[in-house]
Design a protein around this motif. Sequence first.
Motif, PDB file in Angstrom:
ATOM      1  N   LEU A 241      49.643  70.725   1.222  1.00  0.00           N
ATOM      2  CA  LEU A 241      50.318  71.660   0.322  1.00  0.00           C
ATOM      3  C   LEU A 241      50.948  72.795   1.111  1.00  0.00           C
ATOM      4  CD1 LEU A 241      47.800  71.781  -2.653  1.00  0.00           C
ATOM      5  CD2 LEU A 241      50.229  71.209  -2.818  1.00  0.00           C
ATOM      6  N   GLY A 242      50.286  73.225   2.178  1.00  0.00           N
ATOM      7  CA  GLY A 242      50.865  74.258   3.024  1.00  0.00           C
ATOM      8  C   GLY A 242      52.119  73.777   3.734  1.00  0.00           C
ATOM      9  N   GLN A 243      52.088  72.535   4.192  1.00  0.00           N
ATOM     10  CA  GLN A 243      53.243  71.975   4.904  1.00  0.00           C
ATOM     11  C   GLN A 243      54.414  71.700   3.975  1.00  0.00           C
ATOM     12  OE1 GLN A 243      51.702  68.482   6.893  1.00  0.00           O
ATOM     13  NE2 GLN A 243      50.156  69.666   8.000  1.00  0.00           N
ATOM     14  N   MET A 244      54.142  71.583   2.704  1.00  0.00           N
ATOM     15  CA  MET A 244      55.210  71.282   1.735  1.00  0.00           C
ATOM     16  C   MET A 244      56.102  72.487   1.444  1.00  0.00           C
ATOM     17  SD  MET A 244      53.017  68.820  -0.870  1.00  0.00           S
ATOM     18  CE  MET A 244      54.172  68.945  -2.236  1.00  0.00           C
TER      19      MET A 244
ATOM     20  N   GLU B  59      50.142  78.413  -6.199  1.00  0.00           N
ATOM     21  CA  GLU B  59      49.089  78.506  -7.221  1.00  0.00           C
ATOM     22  C   GLU B  59      48.091  77.358  -7.094  1.00  0.00           C
ATOM     23  OE1 GLU B  59      46.890  79.864 -10.459  1.00  0.00           O
ATOM     24  OE2 GLU B  59      48.451  80.878  -9.292  1.00  0.00           O
ATOM     25  N   ILE B  60      48.591  76.140  -6.897  1.00  0.00           N
ATOM     26  CA  ILE B  60      47.696  74.993  -6.792  1.00  0.00           C
ATOM     27  C   ILE B  60      46.889  75.066  -5.499  1.00  0.00           C
ATOM     28  CG2 ILE B  60      47.566  72.479  -6.640  1.00  0.00           C
ATOM     29  CD1 ILE B  60      48.222  73.616  -9.410  1.00  0.00           C
ATOM     30  N   MET B  61      47.475  75.555  -4.438  1.00  0.00           N
ATOM     31  CA  MET B  61      46.698  75.767  -3.216  1.00  0.00           C
ATOM     32  C   MET B  61      45.535  76.703  -3.485  1.00  0.00           C
ATOM     33  SD  MET B  61      49.248  76.102   0.083  1.00  0.00           S
ATOM     34  CE  MET B  61      47.829  76.340   1.146  1.00  0.00           C
ATOM     35  N   ARG B  62      45.805  77.777  -4.217  1.00  0.00           N
ATOM     36  CA  ARG B  62      44.773  78.767  -4.511  1.00  0.00           C
ATOM     37  C   ARG B  62      43.675  78.169  -5.392  1.00  0.00           C
ATOM     38  NH1 ARG B  62      47.844  82.134  -6.891  1.00  0.00           N
ATOM     39  NH2 ARG B  62      48.425  83.260  -4.998  1.00  0.00           N
ATOM     40  N   SER B  63      44.078  77.441  -6.413  1.00  0.00           N
ATOM     41  CA  SER B  63      43.082  76.905  -7.338  1.00  0.00           C
ATOM     42  C   SER B  63      42.244  75.796  -6.701  1.00  0.00           C
ATOM     43  CB  SER B  63      43.760  76.404  -8.613  1.00  0.00           C
ATOM     44  OG  SER B  63      44.724  75.409  -8.326  1.00  0.00           O
ATOM     45  N   LEU B  64      42.872  74.919  -5.909  1.00  0.00           N
ATOM     46  CA  LEU B  64      42.101  73.879  -5.230  1.00  0.00           C
ATOM     47  C   LEU B  64      41.152  74.476  -4.198  1.00  0.00           C
ATOM     48  CD1 LEU B  64      44.641  70.947  -4.690  1.00  0.00           C
ATOM     49  CD2 LEU B  64      42.759  71.077  -6.325  1.00  0.00           C
ATOM     50  N   SER B  65      41.605  75.532  -3.544  1.00  0.00           N
ATOM     51  CA  SER B  65      40.740  76.209  -2.583  1.00  0.00           C
ATOM     52  C   SER B  65      39.525  76.809  -3.280  1.00  0.00           C
ATOM     53  CB  SER B  65      41.531  77.290  -1.845  1.00  0.00           C
ATOM     54  OG  SER B  65      40.701  77.971  -0.922  1.00  0.00           O
ATOM     55  N   SER B  66      39.735  77.334  -4.482  1.00  0.00           N
ATOM     56  CA  SER B  66      38.632  77.942  -5.230  1.00  0.00           C
ATOM     57  C   SER B  66      37.603  76.912  -5.666  1.00  0.00           C
ATOM     58  CB  SER B  66      39.170  78.663  -6.466  1.00  0.00           C
ATOM     59  OG  SER B  66      39.954  79.766  -6.104  1.00  0.00           O
ATOM     60  N   SER B  67      38.019  75.656  -5.753  1.00  0.00           N
ATOM     61  CA  SER B  67      37.072  74.624  -6.162  1.00  0.00           C
ATOM     62  C   SER B  67      36.222  74.118  -5.001  1.00  0.00           C
ATOM     63  CB  SER B  67      37.825  73.436  -6.782  1.00  0.00           C
ATOM     64  OG  SER B  67      38.569  72.743  -5.794  1.00  0.00           O
ATOM     65  N   THR B  68      36.488  74.611  -3.791  1.00  0.00           N
ATOM     66  CA  THR B  68      35.763  74.130  -2.618  1.00  0.00           C
ATOM     67  C   THR B  68      34.274  74.420  -2.718  1.00  0.00           C
ATOM     68  OG1 THR B  68      37.700  74.421  -1.204  1.00  0.00           O
ATOM     69  CG2 THR B  68      35.569  74.281  -0.110  1.00  0.00           C
TER      70      THR B  68
ATOM     71  N   MET C   8      35.065  65.954   1.616  1.00  0.00           N
ATOM     72  CA  MET C   8      35.430  67.331   1.912  1.00  0.00           C
ATOM     73  C   MET C   8      36.606  67.392   2.884  1.00  0.00           C
ATOM     74  SD  MET C   8      33.290  68.760  -0.031  1.00  0.00           S
ATOM     75  CE  MET C   8      33.720  70.433   0.432  1.00  0.00           C
ATOM     76  N   LEU C   9      36.627  66.488   3.846  1.00  0.00           N
ATOM     77  CA  LEU C   9      37.725  66.461   4.816  1.00  0.00           C
ATOM     78  C   LEU C   9      39.044  66.135   4.109  1.00  0.00           C
ATOM     79  CD1 LEU C   9      36.033  64.590   7.814  1.00  0.00           C
ATOM     80  CD2 LEU C   9      36.630  67.022   7.677  1.00  0.00           C
ATOM     81  N   VAL C  10      39.006  65.209   3.158  1.00  0.00           N
ATOM     82  CA  VAL C  10      40.209  64.875   2.402  1.00  0.00           C
ATOM     83  C   VAL C  10      40.683  66.089   1.616  1.00  0.00           C
ATOM     84  CG1 VAL C  10      41.140  63.451   0.539  1.00  0.00           C
ATOM     85  CG2 VAL C  10      39.683  62.417   2.276  1.00  0.00           C
ATOM     86  N   GLY C  11      39.740  66.833   1.038  1.00  0.00           N
ATOM     87  CA  GLY C  11      40.118  68.030   0.293  1.00  0.00           C
ATOM     88  C   GLY C  11      40.809  69.053   1.171  1.00  0.00           C
ATOM     89  N   ARG C  12      40.274  69.251   2.372  1.00  0.00           N
ATOM     90  CA  ARG C  12      40.913  70.213   3.288  1.00  0.00           C
ATOM     91  C   ARG C  12      42.278  69.708   3.748  1.00  0.00           C
ATOM     92  NH1 ARG C  12      35.393  71.283   4.740  1.00  0.00           N
ATOM     93  NH2 ARG C  12      35.286  69.623   6.270  1.00  0.00           N
ATOM     94  N   LYS C  13      42.389  68.384   3.921  1.00  0.00           N
ATOM     95  CA  LYS C  13      43.692  67.819   4.296  1.00  0.00           C
ATOM     96  C   LYS C  13      44.711  68.033   3.185  1.00  0.00           C
ATOM     97  CE  LYS C  13      46.047  63.545   5.624  1.00  0.00           C
ATOM     98  NZ  LYS C  13      45.920  62.081   5.857  1.00  0.00           N
ATOM     99  N   ASN C  14      44.272  67.894   1.929  1.00  0.00           N
ATOM    100  CA  ASN C  14      45.181  68.129   0.799  1.00  0.00           C
ATOM    101  C   ASN C  14      45.713  69.558   0.818  1.00  0.00           C
ATOM    102  OD1 ASN C  14      44.834  65.516  -0.126  1.00  0.00           O
ATOM    103  ND2 ASN C  14      43.247  66.077  -1.610  1.00  0.00           N
TER     104      ASN C  14
END
Length: 225
Positions: free
Chosen positions: A66-69, A195-204, A56-62
């Motif tokens: 993406l935000g920093q990119m 978009e990918i930030m949104r979709s990965l967040s939704s998979s949390t 889960m920590l790796v997922g939040r880091k990802n």
Amino acid sequence: MASENLPQGSTRRLPSQPSSSLIFPMACVLSLLMALVLVSYGPGGSLGCDLSQNHMLVGRKNLRLLGQMRRLSPRFCLQDRKDFAFPQEMVEGGQLQEAQAFSVLHEMLQQSFNLFHTERSSAAWDTTLLEQLCTGLHQQLDDLDACLGPVTGEEDSALGRMGPILALKRYFQGIHVYLQEKKYSNCAWEIVRVEIMRSLSSSTSLQERLKMRNGDLNSPWHDSH
């Protein structure tokens, strides 16, 4: 249409490239090797089917990466906005069986990895941040690889997986087509990043349910067995 930019299946093999372009994904290639070392020397050498807190920590880091990119303000790219029709209800997993949930999350991470592991992506983003993102996505995929075999089994039929998996493949296909149509412009990549930030967040929420699978007797999956 360049084959390297189309959604791929559940394998993380690199598409064949001309020799002159073999150097482009070196950051990601190195990151894959690092991820394999990290997983190999993790507790017990494998996470089994227990998605640890580290997953889960790796997922939040990802998501942070993406935000920093971000390289452009989204307000400069309003004309490029697009609804990619993310299949949110399927990915959040409310109606998924246990084996389906692992498969859906794996597909989500796999397609995200494929999207950022291309020559076009390497040219668009900061190399260091992209390398770290590739490492994180690959590490999460390795966690799930350890789960897919024993968990899916007889529970997971091709028919049962077809709906959500096919929906995700079509979703990512739309993203690849959009980037091609926009000629991989900076604004197009910015729209896709958001978009990918949104979709990965939704998979949390789905990841949380998978994490609780072995430790929470009140899990809806325990009720079904």
